[in-house]
Design an enzyme around this catalytic site. Structure first.
Site, short mmCIF file in Angstrom:
data_model
loop_
_atom_site.label_atom_id
_atom_site.label_comp_id
_atom_site.label_asym_id
_atom_site.label_seq_id
_atom_site.Cartn_x
_atom_site.Cartn_y
_atom_site.Cartn_z
N ARG A 58 0.64 5.28 17.87
CA ARG A 58 0.42 6.28 16.83
C ARG A 58 0.95 7.67 17.20
O ARG A 58 1.59 8.32 16.37
CB ARG A 58 -1.06 6.35 16.45
N SER A 115 -5.53 -8.53 8.20
CA SER A 115 -4.51 -7.48 8.31
C SER A 115 -3.91 -7.54 9.70
O SER A 115 -4.55 -7.98 10.66
CB SER A 115 -5.10 -6.10 8.03
N ASP A 138 0.82 -1.22 0.00
CA ASP A 138 0.00 0.00 0.00
C ASP A 138 0.85 1.26 0.00
O ASP A 138 0.69 2.14 -0.86
CB ASP A 138 -0.93 0.03 1.22
N ASP A 152 -6.92 4.89 12.79
CA ASP A 152 -5.56 5.40 12.66
C ASP A 152 -5.49 6.72 11.92
O ASP A 152 -4.63 7.56 12.21
CB ASP A 152 -4.67 4.36 11.99
#
Length: 386
Positions: A94, A179, A15, A123
């Protein structure tokens, strides 16, 4: 003529590699940034790949120590747990990653930052709120929310075709049918075959922990020492092995917890954007610390202070999950939680065995436990005790 410079949060996967080339196609100079926060990754290969795809600069930063000290430790102090079960392993990473991304953007004079987060997840919010808090003038390019991008790349097949056309190396091993996001704190699994909440997780899904069925038949007994609610030392009682730096402490607890299958959960949670999602998480070291900290805190903290702190911990967990780490309200709550931990000193002995953490004992110079008073519980109270 270049539209400007963009710092892309880069993973080296399909990606973000396609996003790198697409941003160049759109006329941007691209700087890639890959954070080492404890995931299994070939960082040299990722660097070479980004350079071969035309990245103007490539930053690979080892953030593991600051991740533990500045983000995981405050979460331990808070006993942060979202919706009673999730220890926030992705959420807490994050703000650590995005902070460094913004530092690089400022350093390099970049007007833009970009990420590969989807438009249905949390996210995107966590990255972007951090970016805006630390660099209010920055412009964010979120390809998975741009029609020209997501209409062009409807599925993985489109990404693969684009990769082949532009010389982007594609994975040679079959993609897992879910994922995954990994860091020092945990590994999360979602999407794909896990989207049916009734489906059981395959036995080979877990990478960080053994199945409790296959765990050793004897426990590992540890002593964890806390200072102001923060772990400062872990000792294996039988082996006499000790760790006393934040990264070593947390890594060792991951090793012990992983060996015994500690920290596996399978939950449906409420995402900030307004949908429910099914996630499977394994958080071995974090789970051990959650139980140990809870025990020493109860032993040393005033009852009424702890009640208030419990509420603040819930509030902090929600803000962390929703991406508000750098908000003034979250800063205030963290300050209050930190204040509450001034007397949370001492040692907890515990056993880690077949998926469970068992508290064995505790001691503290700041203990509020009165052994003499407890010993008198079955005798009449004297006037001065009433």
């Amino acid at each position: 003529m270049s539209k400007g410079t963009v710092v892309l949060a880069y993973s080296g996967g399909l990606d973000t590699s396609c996003i790198l080339v697409w941003l160049k196609e759109e006329g941007y100079d691209v700087i890639t940034f890959l954070a080492n926060i404890g995931q299994e990754e070939d960082f040299d290969a990722a660097k070479k790949k980004a350079e071969s795809l035309g990245a103007k600069k490539v930053f690979i930063e080892d953030l593991r120590a600051e991740f533990v000290e500045e983000f995981i430790w405050p979460s331990v102090q808070a006993s942060a747990i979202y919706e009673d079960r999730y220890l926030l392993g992705t959420s807490v990473a994050r703000p650590c990653i995005a902070r460094r991304q913004i530092q690089i953007a400022r350093q390099e004079g970049a007007q833009y930052v970009s990420h590969g987060a989807t438009g249905k997840g949390n996210d995107q919010i966590r990255f972007e709120l951090t970016c805006y808090a630390l660099y209010p003038e920055v412009k964010i390019i979120a390809p998975w929310r741009i029609p020209e991008f997501y209409n062009r790349f409807v599925g993985r097949k489109d990404l693969m075709e684009y990769a082949k056309k532009h010389g982007i190396p594609v994975p040679v091993t079959p993609k897992a049918p879910w994922s995954m996001d990994a860091n020092l704190m945990h590994i999360s699994y979602e999407s794909g075959i896990l989207e049916n909440p009734k489906s059981h997780a395959p036995a080979d899904l877990y990478l960080m922990t053994k199945s409790p069925e296959d765990a050793p038949n004897s426990p590992d007994v540890l002593e964890i020492e806390f200072k102001k609610g923060v772990p400062i030392k872990v000792t294996h009682i039988k082996e006499g092995k000790s760790k006393d730096t934040p990264l070593d402490i947390f890594s060792y607890l991951n090793e012990i917890g992983g060996r015994h299958g500690v920290g596996r959960i399978d939950i449906v949670e409420n995402r900030f954007i307004g949908m429910k999602s099914r996630g499977i998480y394994e958080t071995p070291g974090g789970t051990i610390l959650y139980h140990a900290h809870l025990d020493i805190e109860t032993f040393t903290l005033d009852r009424e202070v702890r009640r208030i702190k419990q509420g603040l911990g819930v509030k902090f967990a929600e803000m962390l999950y929703n991406g508000f780490w750098y908000s003034p309200e979250c800063e205030f709550v963290r300050h209050c939680i930190d204040k509450s931990q001034e007397s949370v000193d001492g040692k907890v002995q515990l056993s880690v065995f077949k998926g469970q953490v068992y508290i064995l004992g505790r001691e503290s110079p700041k203990s509020l436990y009165n052994e003499e008073l407890v010993r008198s519980l079955h005798s009449p109270l004297t006037p001065h005790q009433q």
